[in-house]
Each structure stands twice: as structure tokens, then as C-alpha cells.
Design a protein around this motif. Sequence first.
Motif, short mmCIF file in Angstrom:
data_model
loop_
_atom_site.label_atom_id
_atom_site.label_comp_id
_atom_site.label_asym_id
_atom_site.label_seq_id
_atom_site.Cartn_x
_atom_site.Cartn_y
_atom_site.Cartn_z
N LEU A 311 -15.66 6.39 -1.36
CA LEU A 311 -15.53 5.78 -0.61
C LEU A 311 -16.31 4.09 -0.89
CD1 LEU A 311 -15.63 7.46 3.00
CD2 LEU A 311 -12.85 6.30 1.65
N ALA A 312 -15.49 3.21 -0.96
CA ALA A 312 -16.53 1.83 -1.35
C ALA A 312 -17.45 1.58 0.19
CB ALA A 312 -15.34 0.21 -0.90
N ASP A 313 -18.17 0.98 -0.42
CA ASP A 313 -19.16 0.61 0.68
C ASP A 313 -19.05 -0.07 1.56
OD1 ASP A 313 -21.21 -1.56 1.44
OD2 ASP A 313 -22.92 -0.11 0.33
N ASP A 314 -19.22 0.03 3.17
CA ASP A 314 -18.98 -0.99 4.40
C ASP A 314 -18.91 -2.16 3.73
OD1 ASP A 314 -18.17 1.70 5.53
OD2 ASP A 314 -20.44 1.74 6.63
N ASN A 315 -19.98 -2.82 3.09
CA ASN A 315 -19.89 -4.34 2.97
C ASN A 315 -18.80 -4.91 1.77
OD1 ASN A 315 -22.44 -4.16 5.41
ND2 ASN A 315 -23.85 -3.11 3.68
N PHE A 316 -18.36 -4.29 1.53
CA PHE A 316 -17.99 -4.70 0.15
C PHE A 316 -16.24 -5.11 1.16
CE2 PHE A 316 -14.35 -4.16 -1.72
CZ PHE A 316 -14.60 -4.71 -3.17
N LYS A 317 -16.54 -6.49 0.76
CA LYS A 317 -15.00 -7.59 1.23
C LYS A 317 -14.01 -7.38 -0.06
CE LYS A 317 -17.04 -8.02 4.63
NZ LYS A 317 -16.68 -7.70 6.53
N CYS A 318 -12.70 -6.78 0.92
CA CYS A 318 -11.96 -6.91 -0.18
C CYS A 318 -11.46 -8.96 -0.80
CB CYS A 318 -10.54 -6.54 -0.57
SG CYS A 318 -9.24 -6.02 -2.22
N ALA A 319 -10.89 -9.34 -1.82
CA ALA A 319 -10.29 -10.39 -2.08
C ALA A 319 -9.10 -11.00 -1.57
CB ALA A 319 -10.51 -11.24 -3.56
N CYS A 320 -8.54 -10.04 -1.16
CA CYS A 320 -6.97 -10.00 -0.63
C CYS A 320 -7.51 -10.34 0.99
CB CYS A 320 -6.40 -8.49 -0.76
SG CYS A 320 -6.56 -7.48 0.63
N GLY A 321 -8.36 -9.99 1.43
CA GLY A 321 -8.79 -10.13 2.44
C GLY A 321 -8.36 -9.53 3.66
N ARG A 322 -8.37 -8.74 3.68
CA ARG A 322 -7.88 -7.27 4.42
C ARG A 322 -9.55 -6.54 4.87
NH1 ARG A 322 -3.30 -7.79 0.89
NH2 ARG A 322 -1.63 -7.99 2.65
N SER A 323 -9.44 -5.90 6.24
CA SER A 323 -10.55 -5.46 6.36
C SER A 323 -10.77 -4.14 6.19
CB SER A 323 -11.22 -6.55 7.43
OG SER A 323 -10.83 -7.78 7.47
N HIS A 324 -9.10 -3.25 6.41
CA HIS A 324 -9.33 -2.03 6.54
C HIS A 324 -10.14 -1.06 4.63
CE1 HIS A 324 -5.93 -3.69 8.34
NE2 HIS A 324 -5.79 -2.63 8.27
N LYS A 325 -10.99 -0.54 5.55
CA LYS A 325 -11.60 0.51 4.36
C LYS A 325 -11.61 1.25 2.89
CE LYS A 325 -14.88 2.50 8.17
NZ LYS A 325 -15.36 3.83 8.67
N ILE A 326 -12.02 1.09 2.37
CA ILE A 326 -11.27 1.32 0.44
C ILE A 326 -11.35 2.24 -0.09
CG2 ILE A 326 -11.47 0.24 -2.00
CD1 ILE A 326 -11.14 -2.37 -0.30
N ILE A 327 -10.72 3.27 -0.10
CA ILE A 327 -10.90 4.51 -1.19
C ILE A 327 -11.24 3.88 -2.69
CG2 ILE A 327 -9.93 6.83 -2.12
CD1 ILE A 327 -8.75 6.80 0.67
N ASN A 328 -12.09 3.88 -3.07
CA ASN A 328 -12.33 3.93 -4.26
C ASN A 328 -11.69 4.36 -5.06
OD1 ASN A 328 -13.65 1.06 -4.30
ND2 ASN A 328 -15.52 2.28 -4.88
N GLU A 329 -12.12 5.86 -4.92
CA GLU A 329 -10.99 6.54 -6.63
C GLU A 329 -10.90 8.00 -5.53
OE1 GLU A 329 -11.88 8.35 -11.11
OE2 GLU A 329 -13.44 7.50 -9.80
N VAL A 330 -9.82 8.38 -6.26
CA VAL A 330 -9.64 9.72 -5.64
C VAL A 330 -9.83 10.90 -7.04
CG1 VAL A 330 -8.17 12.21 -5.42
CG2 VAL A 330 -7.40 9.21 -3.96
N THR A 331 -10.85 11.02 -7.07
CA THR A 331 -11.82 11.73 -8.09
C THR A 331 -10.85 13.39 -8.16
OG1 THR A 331 -13.44 12.79 -6.61
CG2 THR A 331 -14.07 10.96 -7.62
N GLY A 332 -10.57 14.29 -7.36
CA GLY A 332 -10.26 15.69 -7.41
C GLY A 332 -8.48 15.65 -7.49
N ARG A 333 -8.14 15.02 -8.04
CA ARG A 333 -6.22 14.86 -8.28
C ARG A 333 -5.52 14.25 -9.79
NH1 ARG A 333 -2.70 10.95 -4.69
NH2 ARG A 333 -1.28 13.06 -3.37
#
Length: 430
Positions: A311-333
Motif C-alpha cells: 500500500l502507498a503511504d497514507d500521506n501520498f497524494k496522487c497527481a490525478c487529484g483523487r484521495s482514494h487509497k492506493i495499492i502500489n503493487e500486487v506482489t503475489g499475483r
Amino acid sequence: MNWREILYKSGAKKRNPSLYKHFNDLLSTDFSDRKELDLLQLESLQRFLIFAYTNSPWNAERMKRVDFNPAEDFSIENFKKITPIGKEELVQNNEKIQVEEEFFDKVFYCESSGTSGKVLTFKRDENWDSFNRAAQMRGYSWFGVNPWDFNIYFWGYNSNWKKKLKLRVLDFFVNRNRMFDYSETSLKSLRSKLKNAVFIEGYSSMIYEMAKLGLDQPHSLPNLKMIKGTSEKIFPHYQEVVKKAFGRKIISEYGAAEAGIIAFECPEGNMHITEEGVYVEQDENGEILITNMLSYSFPVIRYRLGDSIKLADDNFKCACGRSHKIINEVTGRVGKIIVGFKKQYPSLTLYYIFKNIYFEKGLAIDYQATQSEKGKLIIRFLEKLDSKKEDLILEQAKIYFKDDIKIEFEQVSSFRMEKGKLRDFISYIS
């Protein structure tokens, strides 16, 4: 509206009457701030848990075991006392989890593939199904794509001619050209259609294979707005080849039939969690836990999907402007390819082989396949198979592989050969 849009919306109105309500609701929360999203999640989660506690006996028992009544003492802390479950529990307790159909105007019969060959069947109510489609539509809208736009679709098919015909009719209505093989002839036949495609979606490995064929003459595709991979890991070398061939990278949609659309990648390259529909947690090992807050007809609560995520850090802000939490990577797939003597096949071909046996013959067979050399596939079983079952498997396999794959059977005591997610196919071919 053009006739394709009219056709799509007419079909959606009949099959999924609540689709556009959900879609408009999702658009209204697309740029909600963190506080608004947190409040929306808490309200949705409590409402869903109260329904499950009242109407799903097995889930009610799960909550009672930890003295949790969501109507009286709801909190995230109490919610997290519920013991997580995996697909095996969903399969074994299917009837006790399923909510009576009388609560819903319409339900759809669904099934989901399993990493060890298990098939989960359940009934998905119209509200849940429509939300799932709406979540996908919102993701498409981020790229200026409409679901009725012409698209190329790398996904499953059934060998039964009646089911094939049904799929062709469905594909016509949604303006889709479906593919499901790696033959050079089939893939090259798409070249003339690529120039009209607005989006391409499906197995990332197949998109990659198609892109490789186009490297000798990279395409100019003015209509192409999105290439979406799902169900398989998108490897870095896939991106390099696909971008060179088609001018765009593969974006990721992450989800599962029973878990819904968990996350969708935005134009800035970040996978935003669909927080309006799913509550995502991570356990101590980094494995994702999903609560699908729309799964009223078959409540999925604190479910181990089998993937490790970052998961991305809670303080990370996406440049798209959306505040939904972010999954950086699905490592087990990880999506792998079965290599024949002459051709290559998506690993999910195995799923279709055993799915056909399950639905046509009523036989549920746990399996795991491994490949260490080209053209040879070892299928492993926990039970000893009689000759009738072996012949049935070989018969189904021949439909998909012809004589391109030699199959051997092996009985084992466990499928657990390596750490991490238990997989139905393991390849040792680099």
C-alpha cells in the motif's frame, strides 16, 4: 447517441437496472476528500455487517464467536476481531453463507476460479453486479472510454458450440472482438481491426504476445485510449514491448469475482482502491483482506484473496487529484504461460479444462500443474485418479492443446511446493 450506445444502454437497463445510479454515485465521490471517504466507508460497512449478521447464518456465527454485534457495538476494532477466511471456507460453507433469494429482485449465478483448482459458485444480486460494472465503468471514464466502444478482448471461451454462439452474440451487443489463443494466425488477424479499437483488455500475457508480433511494424492507433490487463501479473518487460508496439502501457484492474473491483489504475499510474465498495486491510504478513460491502447475497467478510500487496503511504497524494487509497503493487499475483511444442497457452486454460469437467460431469477435482520442459505438463492430484477421470481430463485437454502438450499425472500429499500464494500452475521455464 449512436446505435451502439443505444444498444448498450437498452441492454443494461434490462439486465442491470441500477447500473447508472451506481455509476453516477461513483462519479459524485470520485474526488471526495479523505474525511468524506472514511465516513462513507464506515456507514456502508456497518449497514452491510448488520444485514449479514441478520441474514447469513454462517457469517452471523463468525461474529458471535468474537462477541461482535454490528448493530450494538460497531467499531473497526471490533470488526477486526472477526477471524479472516479463505476461499476454501467459502466453498465448504457455501449454502450457509448464501442469503435467501427472496431479499433480492434479481440474482446472477457466478463462479470463480481457484488457485488450487477449486471452483467457488455463488449467487450475486443485481445491486452487487451493477455496482461492480459501474466501478469498472468509472475506471474506463478516467481514460475517456465508454463500455460500448469497439474493443479487443482476450478472455475465456467455451468449447461447446452453443455456448460459443451465445458468447458471440453477447460480444456483438457490447461491440467486442474476443480472442483466446496464441496462434500467430489468429493474432495477426487482429491487425486490420486494431486501428478501430478504442481499448484492449484481458490477459496481460496475451496482450504481450500480440504486441510482440507488431514490433516489426509498430502500429499507429489514433483511436486507442486504453490497454487494460487483468487476472495476471503485468511484468515490466510486457510494458516495454506493448508500449513500443501500440504506443501505450498496460494499465491494471485488480479484482476478483467474489471480491469485486478492488482497485483501478488512473492515468497517473496509481491503482486507486474502490473504497465505496470494498474495505481493504493487510494482515501481519502483508496479505490483502477484502470485505466486499456490496456482496449482500453472498456476504464476503475479511476474505483472504491470496495476494500480497504493497500500500502507498497514507500521506501520498496522487497527481490525478483523487484521495482514494492506493495499492502500489500486487506482489503475489503472477500470470504464467504454458509452453507447447509449437504454441503457447495462457495458464488459465487449465481452469477452463477443470471448469468444464465440473459443470458438465459434476466432478470437482483439486489439481496443480507444473512445467519444467517445453511440451510436457505434469498435473498433480491429492487423490488417486481412476482411469475414467484421467481419460476425461485428457479428452478436455485435447480440445485446447490438441497434440501440442504431453500430459502426465502424479499423486502428491500436498500442493505447497513454495512459499507464498498457492498456485494452480507453476512454471520452471524462464
